[in-house]
Design an enzyme around this catalytic site. Structure first.
Site, short mmCIF file in Angstrom:
data_model
loop_
_atom_site.label_atom_id
_atom_site.label_comp_id
_atom_site.label_asym_id
_atom_site.label_seq_id
_atom_site.Cartn_x
_atom_site.Cartn_y
_atom_site.Cartn_z
N ASP A 1 -5.95 16.39 -33.97
CA ASP A 1 -5.73 16.68 -35.39
C ASP A 1 -4.43 17.47 -35.50
O ASP A 1 -3.68 17.60 -34.51
CB ASP A 1 -6.95 17.39 -36.01
CG ASP A 1 -7.08 18.84 -35.60
OD1 ASP A 1 -6.31 19.30 -34.72
OD2 ASP A 1 -7.96 19.54 -36.14
N CYS B 1 -7.74 19.61 -30.68
CA CYS B 1 -7.70 20.16 -32.04
C CYS B 1 -7.25 21.61 -31.90
O CYS B 1 -6.72 21.98 -30.85
CB CYS B 1 -9.03 19.99 -32.77
SG CYS B 1 -10.43 20.91 -32.13
N THR C 1 -8.94 24.49 -31.68
CA THR C 1 -9.70 25.19 -30.65
C THR C 1 -10.22 24.27 -29.55
O THR C 1 -10.64 24.74 -28.50
CB THR C 1 -10.94 25.85 -31.27
OG1 THR C 1 -11.73 24.81 -31.88
CG2 THR C 1 -10.57 26.89 -32.31
N HIS D 1 -18.56 17.15 -10.93
CA HIS D 1 -20.00 17.35 -11.16
C HIS D 1 -20.54 16.55 -12.33
O HIS D 1 -21.68 16.10 -12.30
CB HIS D 1 -20.30 18.83 -11.41
CG HIS D 1 -20.11 19.69 -10.20
ND1 HIS D 1 -20.78 20.89 -10.02
CD2 HIS D 1 -19.32 19.55 -9.12
CE1 HIS D 1 -20.41 21.44 -8.88
NE2 HIS D 1 -19.52 20.66 -8.31
N HIS E 1 -25.72 14.98 -8.65
CA HIS E 1 -24.91 14.94 -9.87
C HIS E 1 -25.18 13.66 -10.65
O HIS E 1 -25.24 13.68 -11.88
CB HIS E 1 -23.43 15.07 -9.53
CG HIS E 1 -23.08 16.41 -8.95
ND1 HIS E 1 -23.47 17.58 -9.54
CD2 HIS E 1 -22.43 16.76 -7.81
CE1 HIS E 1 -23.05 18.61 -8.83
NE2 HIS E 1 -22.42 18.14 -7.76
C1 RB5 Z 1 -8.29 22.98 -38.13
O1 RB5 Z 1 -7.83 24.04 -38.87
C2 RB5 Z 1 -9.28 23.47 -37.08
O2 RB5 Z 1 -10.46 23.84 -37.69
C3 RB5 Z 1 -9.51 22.40 -36.03
O3 RB5 Z 1 -8.31 22.04 -35.46
C4 RB5 Z 1 -10.42 22.80 -34.90
O4 RB5 Z 1 -10.06 24.00 -34.33
C5 RB5 Z 1 -11.86 22.70 -35.16
O5 RB5 Z 1 -12.72 22.94 -34.31
#
Ligand code: RB5
Length: 142
Positions: free
Chosen positions: A7, A64, A66, A97, A133
């Protein structure tokens, strides 16, 4: 073939990942996004997940902000084992694993230097193929 999806929060790091794969001669298919404009990470998690489910791509990389939302989404898809890794040890262990087939990272969490080492490790480490595993992975889908 590696399926790529991100994203807006992962867009910049994904450009570094693409350059790295090109240098290494690793083929990829880019499922977007294609800019830093705000968008919804489940779109790209599902595109990459479907490419791996169908066998079109052997592995996927999702980024993304995080790595959390995109990995949660991918892990709801049958046969997808998406590992959120922000260190090299986890990237190696999840291949050995868990036979993870998708790597997730957070573009707002790791710098490109570490992220590319994580990608390299994830793509080059084979599954251990050990019985215990294999048994545990089979149990995930029960
Ligand atoms: C976008 O702002 C953010 O929420 C997305 O990139 C991500 O971190 C969601 O888990």
């Amino acid at each position: 073939m590696v399926a790529l999806g991100c994203d807006h929060g992962g867009y910049e790091l994904m450009q570094e990942v693409k350059k790295f794969l090109e240098q290494k001669g690793i083929a990829y298919k880019d499922f977007g996004t294609d800019s830093t404009a705000s968008t919804d990470y489940p779109i790209y998690a599902k595109l990459v997940g479907r490419a791996v489910q169908s066998g079109e791509c052997e592995k996927g990389i999702l980024i993304c902000g995080t790595g959390i939302g995109i990995s949660i989404t991918a892990n709801k898809m049958k046969g997808i084992r998406c590992a959120l890794c922000h260190d090299v040890f986890s990237a190696e262990a999840t291949r050995q694993h868990n036979d993870a087939n998708v790597l997730a990272m957070g573009g707002r969490v790791v710098g490109a230097g570490l992220a590319l080492k994580i990608v390299d490790t994830f793509l080059s480490t084979p599954f251990s193929n050990e019985e215990r595993h294999k048994r545990r992975i089979a149990q995930m889908e029960e």
